[in-house]
Design a protein around this motif. Structure first.
Motif, PDB file in Angstrom:
ATOM      1  N   ARG A 155       7.408 -12.010  28.126  1.00 50.68           N
ATOM      2  CA  ARG A 155       5.965 -11.592  28.548  1.00 50.68           C
ATOM      3  C   ARG A 155       5.798 -10.195  28.951  1.00 50.68           C
ATOM      4  O   ARG A 155       6.557  -9.581  30.027  1.00 50.68           O
ATOM      5  N   GLU A 195      -2.136 -11.536  30.612  1.00 56.63           N
ATOM      6  CA  GLU A 195      -2.490 -12.832  29.705  1.00 56.63           C
ATOM      7  C   GLU A 195      -2.614 -12.561  28.414  1.00 56.63           C
ATOM      8  O   GLU A 195      -3.007 -11.398  28.064  1.00 56.63           O
ATOM      9  N   GLU A 234      -5.581 -10.037  27.070  1.00 58.55           N
ATOM     10  CA  GLU A 234      -5.865  -9.187  28.015  1.00 58.55           C
ATOM     11  C   GLU A 234      -5.217  -7.844  27.761  1.00 58.55           C
ATOM     12  O   GLU A 234      -3.903  -7.767  27.395  1.00 58.55           O
ATOM     13  N   ALA A 284      -5.073  -6.217  33.278  1.00 62.49           N
ATOM     14  CA  ALA A 284      -4.093  -7.059  33.800  1.00 62.49           C
ATOM     15  C   ALA A 284      -3.949  -6.596  35.256  1.00 62.49           C
ATOM     16  O   ALA A 284      -3.593  -7.573  36.124  1.00 62.49           O
ATOM     17  N   ARG A 338      -6.587  -7.085  37.708  1.00 62.33           N
ATOM     18  CA  ARG A 338      -6.654  -8.929  37.889  1.00 62.33           C
ATOM     19  C   ARG A 338      -5.576  -8.966  39.123  1.00 62.33           C
ATOM     20  O   ARG A 338      -5.882  -9.656  40.050  1.00 62.33           O
ATOM     21  N   GLU A 339      -4.214  -8.382  38.580  1.00 65.80           N
ATOM     22  CA  GLU A 339      -3.160  -8.753  39.779  1.00 65.80           C
ATOM     23  C   GLU A 339      -3.541  -8.186  41.102  1.00 65.80           C
ATOM     24  O   GLU A 339      -2.962  -8.900  42.032  1.00 65.80           O
ATOM     25  N   GLU A 357      -0.614 -19.380  39.216  1.00 70.05           N
ATOM     26  CA  GLU A 357       0.391 -19.898  38.137  1.00 70.05           C
ATOM     27  C   GLU A 357       1.597 -20.546  39.079  1.00 70.05           C
ATOM     28  O   GLU A 357       2.541 -20.974  38.133  1.00 70.05           O
TER      29      GLU A 357
END
Length: 139
Positions: free
Chosen positions: A6, A47, A50, A55, A58-59, A103
């Motif tokens: 990822r 994601e 994204e 990202a 968002r994080e 998550e």
């Protein structure tokens, strides 16, 4: 990079000569987050669909409660979970607040603290040296 790996991002947030770091616990032998503690830059996985800049915004919001004002590519760094794209992130004024990992999938906290870590300079007038991961063995 392994295609199954990822993509990851991290935020370098500097204020007053210090960088914001998140204190996390790794998984212990029980599978819970009761293992060794370490400090890391705020960040996480990208994601599907994204882009990395979205990202990291968002994080930052999820992990620190801060709003990213600007995001600029800084460097790539090896992390235990794979190569991570690091961004220099300017944030709105305010104090960071420890977030919750949506998550995680368990009731044990992975993120356990936030702190501003003073940065050493490379020389008298040189740039700051930014750590990507620090051991949390010492209090």
């Amino acid at each position: 990079m392994n295609p199954a790996e990822r993509r990851r991002v991290a935020a370098v947030i500097v204020r007053g000569g210090s960088v914001l770091m998140v204190r996390e616990r790794g998984r212990g032998p029980s599978g819970r987050h009761d293992g060794a503690e370490y400090w890391t830059l705020p960040g996480g996985g990208v994601e599907p669909g994204e882009d990395p800049e979205a990202a990291v915004r968002r994080e930052v919001a999820e992990e620190t409660g801060l709003r990213a004002l600007s995001v600029r590519y800084a460097y790539e760094a090896p992390y235990p979970s794979g190569w991570t794209t690091c961004f220099r992130v300017e944030v709105a004024a305010g104090e960071p607040v420890l977030g919750v990992d949506p998550e995680l999938g368990c009731d044990c906290p992975r993120m356990v603290g936030l702190t501003w870590v003073p940065l050493p300079r490379t020389g008298a007038d040189g740039p700051y040296m930014v750590p990507t991961l620090l051991s949390a063995a010492a209090p």
